[in-house]
Write a protein that holds these residues in place. Sequence first.
Motif, PDB file in Angstrom:
ATOM      1  N   ILE A 127      47.265  -5.806 -76.862  1.00 27.69           N
ATOM      2  CA  ILE A 127      48.429  -6.031 -76.073  1.00 27.69           C
ATOM      3  C   ILE A 127      49.223  -4.479 -75.493  1.00 27.69           C
ATOM      4  N   ARG A 131      51.198  -3.536 -79.366  1.00 28.63           N
ATOM      5  CA  ARG A 131      52.110  -4.698 -79.572  1.00 28.63           C
ATOM      6  C   ARG A 131      53.602  -4.645 -79.695  1.00 28.63           C
ATOM      7  N   ALA A 134      55.093  -3.993 -76.266  1.00 29.31           N
ATOM      8  CA  ALA A 134      55.304  -5.187 -74.970  1.00 29.31           C
ATOM      9  C   ALA A 134      56.464  -6.038 -75.943  1.00 29.31           C
ATOM     10  N   ASP A 137      59.864  -4.665 -74.807  1.00 29.20           N
ATOM     11  CA  ASP A 137      60.040  -4.827 -73.281  1.00 29.20           C
ATOM     12  C   ASP A 137      60.388  -6.195 -73.116  1.00 29.20           C
ATOM     13  N   SER A 291      49.008 -12.006 -75.083  1.00 30.34           N
ATOM     14  CA  SER A 291      49.124 -11.025 -74.039  1.00 30.34           C
ATOM     15  C   SER A 291      50.761 -11.028 -73.677  1.00 30.34           C
ATOM     16  N   LYS A 292      50.795  -9.767 -73.091  1.00 28.31           N
ATOM     17  CA  LYS A 292      52.433  -9.585 -72.812  1.00 28.31           C
ATOM     18  C   LYS A 292      52.877 -10.808 -71.735  1.00 28.31           C
TER      19      LYS A 292
END
Length: 350
Positions: A127, A131, A134, A137, A291-292
Amino acid sequence: MLNISDEMWDWLSLEWFSYSTMRAFDWVYPLVLYALPAVPLLFLLKWLFSLNAGNKLNLAMFDGKISRQWSSLLRFIPPLVFMLFVMLVLLALARPQRVNEQIEQTSEGIDIVMALDVSGSMELQDIAPSRLAAAKDVALDFIGGRVQDRIGLVVFAGDAYSLAPLTTDYQLLRESINSIGFKMIPNDGTAIGSALAVAINRMRDTDAKSKVIILISDGENTAGSLDPELAAQIAYGYGIRLYTIGIGKDGQVPYKVDDNGTTLYVETQLDESSLRKIAQIGAGRFFRAESKDALQEVFRSINQLEKTEITELRFRDTKDYYQVYLKWALLLLLLWMLLKNTFITNILED
């Protein structure tokens, strides 16, 4: 001596007829204002129809040119005053107001502790950019969407520590999240049970109507002395709901790029069953984020599941100003009645 306040005579100010004052009002019956242009139009039509309908007296005048006298224009003053009187009555009927509205928002906030895995495996880049980056964020976005909730932070690897207490100081929380980095906990590993224990300890005595732990991890429990399922049972006993998020993909995932520009891969496997069991015991839910975008969707789901109810109280302070225009109208009506009984009304027409 009689003392008359300034407020009592404030209605005499011509400011009440300025464009800015009129626009500042809230009109209860704004449709009445559309009748204002019709008033002078009706008076104009009345005057035009009366030009040839008035009584005439034939007189023999001397031969010569008669000059127009300015005093003959005075006969227009009474109807003009009456026209203004009617327009002011219409303004009063439209009921001008000024409304001062205050809104008070109250809410019973939710206590939320986010427990974030900072172990070495969170450095994996399946990701982008990693990881951990992400997760940081998305956590920042999540905090930005909360209102009146107390949020705390716990970080864990081989050990678990409280990074931020339960607080509504969201700026402090943002700074704390931004400070999270790799190797901030020297003892590597994944102490999920210890992380839950620290989070439970933070909120077990709070009186919030709802208590939530959001645990983000990419591995199985490999450190700490407390079993994660036992910790989940303790959380349930304190009325704390658990949401667990398994982050990352299974299989070969990129780890880093070496000095030769070659991407290094490592085999990884998420212990999904353990995280799912923890969420089940804690009366919450398990989410998988590979995934993000998926991680953002997970936080949006939690945001909806744990919505803070905001009660809104509105206070409206309404003040009417139709009296001002009624007073002006009465003043003009008295003036019109006075003029009707003077020589001005009886001046001969041209």
